[in-house]
Design a protein around this motif. Structure first.
Motif, short mmCIF file in Angstrom:
data_model
loop_
_atom_site.label_atom_id
_atom_site.label_comp_id
_atom_site.label_asym_id
_atom_site.label_seq_id
_atom_site.Cartn_x
_atom_site.Cartn_y
_atom_site.Cartn_z
N THR A 415 33.75 -17.59 -24.15
CA THR A 415 34.32 -17.21 -25.45
C THR A 415 33.61 -17.99 -26.55
OG1 THR A 415 36.49 -16.80 -24.45
CG2 THR A 415 36.42 -17.08 -26.84
N VAL A 416 33.14 -17.26 -27.55
CA VAL A 416 32.54 -17.88 -28.73
C VAL A 416 33.57 -17.79 -29.85
CG1 VAL A 416 30.65 -17.85 -30.38
CG2 VAL A 416 30.24 -17.18 -28.01
N SER A 417 33.90 -18.94 -30.43
CA SER A 417 34.87 -18.96 -31.54
C SER A 417 34.31 -19.82 -32.66
CB SER A 417 36.23 -19.50 -31.06
OG SER A 417 36.10 -20.78 -30.49
N GLY A 418 34.98 -19.79 -33.79
CA GLY A 418 34.51 -20.59 -34.91
C GLY A 418 35.49 -20.57 -36.06
N SER A 419 35.35 -21.58 -36.93
CA SER A 419 36.14 -21.65 -38.15
C SER A 419 35.19 -21.69 -39.35
CB SER A 419 37.02 -22.91 -38.16
OG SER A 419 37.96 -22.88 -37.10
N PHE A 420 35.63 -21.09 -40.47
CA PHE A 420 34.75 -20.93 -41.62
C PHE A 420 35.53 -21.12 -42.92
CE2 PHE A 420 33.33 -18.50 -38.02
CZ PHE A 420 32.02 -18.91 -37.88
N ASP A 421 34.79 -21.52 -43.96
CA ASP A 421 35.36 -21.73 -45.28
C ASP A 421 35.46 -20.38 -45.99
OD1 ASP A 421 35.96 -22.40 -47.91
OD2 ASP A 421 34.64 -24.14 -47.95
N HIS A 422 36.69 -19.90 -46.16
CA HIS A 422 36.89 -18.56 -46.71
C HIS A 422 36.59 -18.50 -48.22
CE1 HIS A 422 37.89 -14.50 -46.14
NE2 HIS A 422 38.99 -14.61 -45.41
N ARG A 423 36.41 -19.64 -48.87
CA ARG A 423 35.97 -19.62 -50.27
C ARG A 423 34.54 -19.11 -50.37
NH1 ARG A 423 36.60 -25.79 -51.87
NH2 ARG A 423 35.44 -25.86 -49.90
N ILE A 424 33.76 -19.36 -49.31
CA ILE A 424 32.32 -19.06 -49.33
C ILE A 424 32.00 -17.76 -48.60
CG2 ILE A 424 30.06 -19.93 -48.57
CD1 ILE A 424 31.20 -22.76 -48.80
N ILE A 425 32.70 -17.50 -47.51
CA ILE A 425 32.32 -16.41 -46.61
C ILE A 425 33.48 -15.45 -46.45
CG2 ILE A 425 31.24 -15.90 -44.41
CD1 ILE A 425 31.01 -19.08 -44.19
N ASP A 426 33.18 -14.18 -46.58
CA ASP A 426 34.18 -13.13 -46.35
C ASP A 426 34.24 -12.76 -44.87
OD1 ASP A 426 34.76 -13.04 -49.05
OD2 ASP A 426 33.22 -11.52 -49.45
N GLY A 427 35.31 -12.08 -44.51
CA GLY A 427 35.56 -11.76 -43.11
C GLY A 427 34.46 -10.96 -42.45
N ASP A 428 33.82 -10.03 -43.19
CA ASP A 428 32.79 -9.21 -42.56
C ASP A 428 31.58 -10.06 -42.14
OD1 ASP A 428 32.17 -9.71 -45.23
OD2 ASP A 428 31.03 -7.85 -45.46
N LYS A 429 31.21 -11.04 -42.99
CA LYS A 429 30.07 -11.89 -42.66
C LYS A 429 30.41 -12.86 -41.53
CE LYS A 429 27.89 -11.59 -47.20
NZ LYS A 429 27.41 -12.33 -48.40
N ILE A 430 31.65 -13.35 -41.56
CA ILE A 430 32.09 -14.22 -40.46
C ILE A 430 32.00 -13.48 -39.13
CG2 ILE A 430 34.08 -15.41 -39.49
CD1 ILE A 430 34.98 -15.90 -42.42
N SER A 431 32.51 -12.27 -39.12
CA SER A 431 32.52 -11.47 -37.89
C SER A 431 31.10 -11.14 -37.43
CB SER A 431 33.31 -10.17 -38.11
OG SER A 431 34.65 -10.46 -38.46
N ARG A 432 30.23 -10.80 -38.39
CA ARG A 432 28.85 -10.50 -38.03
C ARG A 432 28.16 -11.71 -37.43
NH1 ARG A 432 23.85 -8.54 -42.04
NH2 ARG A 432 22.20 -9.01 -40.54
N PHE A 433 28.41 -12.88 -38.00
CA PHE A 433 27.78 -14.10 -37.51
C PHE A 433 28.17 -14.38 -36.05
CE2 PHE A 433 28.04 -18.79 -37.02
CZ PHE A 433 26.70 -19.10 -37.16
N ILE A 434 29.47 -14.34 -35.76
CA ILE A 434 29.93 -14.59 -34.39
C ILE A 434 29.42 -13.50 -33.45
CG2 ILE A 434 31.98 -14.65 -32.91
CD1 ILE A 434 31.52 -17.25 -34.37
N ALA A 435 29.39 -12.26 -33.92
CA ALA A 435 28.88 -11.16 -33.10
C ALA A 435 27.39 -11.34 -32.79
CB ALA A 435 29.11 -9.82 -33.80
N ASP A 436 26.63 -11.88 -33.74
CA ASP A 436 25.21 -12.13 -33.50
C ASP A 436 25.01 -13.19 -32.41
OD1 ASP A 436 24.25 -10.27 -35.27
OD2 ASP A 436 23.91 -11.68 -36.91
N ILE A 437 25.81 -14.26 -32.46
CA ILE A 437 25.72 -15.28 -31.42
C ILE A 437 26.06 -14.68 -30.07
CG2 ILE A 437 26.69 -17.46 -30.59
CD1 ILE A 437 27.20 -18.20 -33.52
#
Length: 449
Positions: A415-437
Motif C-alpha cells: 500500500t502506498v499512502s501519503g499526506s499533503f499540504d492542501h493549501r498547496i496541492i489540490d486533490g486531483d494532483k495528490i491522487s495523480r502523484f500517488i497513482a504515478d508511484i
C-alpha cells in the motif's frame, strides 16, 4: 583561571545536553582540543576548547541540559594549580588574565565559538588528529560517542560489555548484544514492566536523561529534550499549520520484487545494498517531475504568502535512530543514477544508524519517504516534515491473493499512502502523484521514460 561557557556552535543553538566529557580535572588541554560531546536538537557534536591550560572543574554533569552561555568548565594556565580560584597573587596578577597566546573570547551568553587564532594551533594539531581517528575512551573503556549514547539509552554499563572492535573498542553490536542478554530485558524491543506502579512528575527540572520513577508507580516520565523536543515542536507546528489530507492505494508490486532480485544479481550492484525502497525512491522522483507542486513549500513573505516550487529533489528518508526520529535527505537526488541513488541510500542508513547524521544532512529537504513497512505496517497518515508539502508512506510488501485476468493469484502487494499540504496541492494532483508511484511499482520499466 579561564571559565568556558557553552557557546552557540553555529546552528542557532539555545541549549544542549552534555552527553560525555572527554577530559577530567588535571588533564593538559590545548587550544581546539575536544572537551565534551554535546547533543543539540539535531546532532551530537564535539565541543573544542578555546583555551590552553589544565582542566580545573567540570561545572556540569553528564546528562545535564544547559542553556547557551552557561559556565561548563574551568581551565587554569599551564603550570598553575587547577584548584586555584583565580584570586590575585602578591604581584596583583589574576589567573583569569589567561595565557598570553590564548584568543580572546566573550564569556557572556550567546557567543559563537569561532576563530581560535594561530596561537597553539600547530602544537595541538597532532593531538586532535589522534582524537579524531580513535574511539573516545571513557572510564577506561574505548567507545565512540554514539556507542556511549546508545549504551546510556539502554542502561548498559560499558565496563561490563565484551569489546570486539578492531582496536579493542566497544562497538554498537557489542552494546546491543549485551543489552539483549541483560536480565532487565527479555529483548531490546520488549522490556519487562517496571516493578513500581505509579510515577510522580518532579517539580524541579530533571538533571539526567534517564526516566524518573517514583515508587509506587505505573507511569514513567522521560524529559523532553534534544531530538525529541525538536521533533515534537516541528510536528505540532506542521499539524496545526498545514491542513493535511491523506490518500492511499493498494499496489501489485510483484514486478518490483522481480526487478529488485535482478539488481541484486547484477555485477554492477554487487557492492551496494538493494531493497524495494530504492525503487520507491526512484518512483517518487519520477512522480515529482510529473507533478512539481508536490515538491513545493508554503512561504509567508512581507507582501503575502507564496508557493515556492523547487525544481530539484532533496529526498528525505525518515529514519528511526537511537536518538529519535531524524530525516536526513539526499541532495539533488534527481541527478543520480540508479546505482548512485542506491549508494546514497546506503550511506544515509549507515550514518543514521551510527548516530553520525549532521544538521547539514537534515537541512533543505523537499519531500520525504517514511518506510513504515519495515515495522510491519500497511499504511498510515504521516505528518508532513516542516518546510515540505508532502510525505509518502511505504507499507509492508506481503504475498496476498490478487485478481489477475479474472483469476485469483498470489501476488506481492503493498500500500502506498501519503499526506499533503492542501493549501498547496489540490486533490486531483495528490491522487495523480500517488497513482504515478503506484504505476512504477506495478511496472518499473516506466522509469526508462
Amino acid at each position: 583561571m579561564q571559565t568556558f561557557h557553552l557557546p552557540d556552535v553555529g546552528e542557532g543553538l539555545t541549549e544542549a545536553e552534555i552527553v560525555a566529557w572527554r577530559v577530567k580535572p588535571g588533564d593538559d588541554l590545548g587550544i581546539n582540543d575536544v572537551v565534551a560531546d554535546i547533543e543539540t536538537a539535531k546532532s551530537v557534536v564535539e565541543l573544542p576548547s578555546p583555551y590552553a591550560g589544565v582542566v580545573g572543574e567540570l561545572l556540569v554533569a553528564e546528562g545535564d541540559t544547559v542553556d547557551v552561555g552557561t559556565a561548563i568548565i574551568t581551565i587554569a594556565d599551564a603550570g598553575a594549580d587547577p584548584s586555584d580560584d583565580g584570586a590575585p597573587d602578591a604581584a596583583g596578577a589574576s589567573a583569569d588574565d589567561g595565557p598570553a597566546d590564548a584568543p580572546a573570547a566573550e564569556e557572556g551568553g550567546g557567543s559563537v565559538l569561532v576563530g581560535y587564532g594561530s596561537g597553539g594551533e600547530a602544537s595541538t594539531r597532532r593531538r586532535r588528529k589522534k582524537q579524531e581517528n580513535a574511539p573516545a575512551q571513557a572510564v577506561g573503556v574505548l567507545a565512540k560517542p554514539p556507542v556511549r549514547k546508545l549504551a546510556r539509552d539502554l542502561g548498559v554499563d560499558l565496563a561490563d560489555v565484551r569489546a570486539t572492535g578492531s582496536v579493542g573498542e566497544v562497538t554498537r553490536d557489542d552494546v546491543l548484544r549485551h543489552a539483549e542478554q541483560a536480565s532487565v530485558f527479555r529483548n531490546i524491543s520488549t522490556p519487562e514492566w517496571p516493578a513500581v506502579r505509579e510515577e510522580k512528575i518532579p517539580v524541579e527540572p530533571v538533571a539526567a536523561a534517564e526516566p524518573v520513577l517514583s515508587p509506587p508507580g505505573r507511569i514513567e516520565s522521560i524529559p523532553v529534550k534534544g531530538v525529541r523536543k525538536a521533533t515534537a515542536t516541528g510536528m505540532v507546528k506542521s499539524a496545526y499549520t498545514a491542513p493535511h489530507v491523506s490518500v492511499w492505494t493498494d499496489v501489485d508490486a510483484s514486478r518490483t520484487m522481480e526487478y529488485v532480485k535482478r539488481l541484486k544479481a547484477s555485477p554492477d550492484f554487487a557492492d551496494v545494498k538493494i531493497s524495494p525502497l530504492l525503487i520507491v525512491a526512484r518512483a517518487v522522483i519520477w512522480a515529482v517531475q510529473r507533478t512539481p507542486t508536490i515538491n513545493a513549500a508554503w512561504v509567508e513573505e512581507e507582501d503575502g504568502a507564496k508557493i515556492h516550487v523547487r525544481h530539484y529533489v532533496n529526498l528525505g528518508i525518515a529514519a528511526a535512530t537511537p536518538r529519535g526520529l531524524l530525516v536526513p535527505n539526499i541532495k539533488d537526488a534527481q541527478d543520480l543514477s540508479m546505482r548512485d541513488l542506491a549508494k546514497a541510500l546506503e550511506r544515509l542508513t549507515i550514518t543514521a544508524r551510527d548516530g553520525r547524521t549532521t544538521p547539514e544532512d537534515q537541512r533543505d529537504g523537499t519531500i520525504t519517504i517514511t518506510n513504515i513497512g519495515v515495522f510491519g505496517m500497511d499504511a498510515g497518515t504521516p505528518i508532513i516534515n516542516p518546510g515540505e508539502a508532502g510525505i509518502v508512506a511505504m507499507g509492508a510488501i506481503r504475498q496476498k491473493p490478487w485478481v489477475v485476468d479474472g483469476e485469483v493469484r498470489p501476488r506481492w502487494v503493498t500500500t502506498v499512502s501519503g499526506s499533503f499540504d492542501h493549501r498547496i496541492i489540490d486533490g486531483d494532483k495528490i491522487s495523480r502523484f500517488i497513482a504515478d508511484i503506484a504505476s512504477v511499482l506495478e511496472e518499473p520499466a516506466l522509469l526508462l521514460d
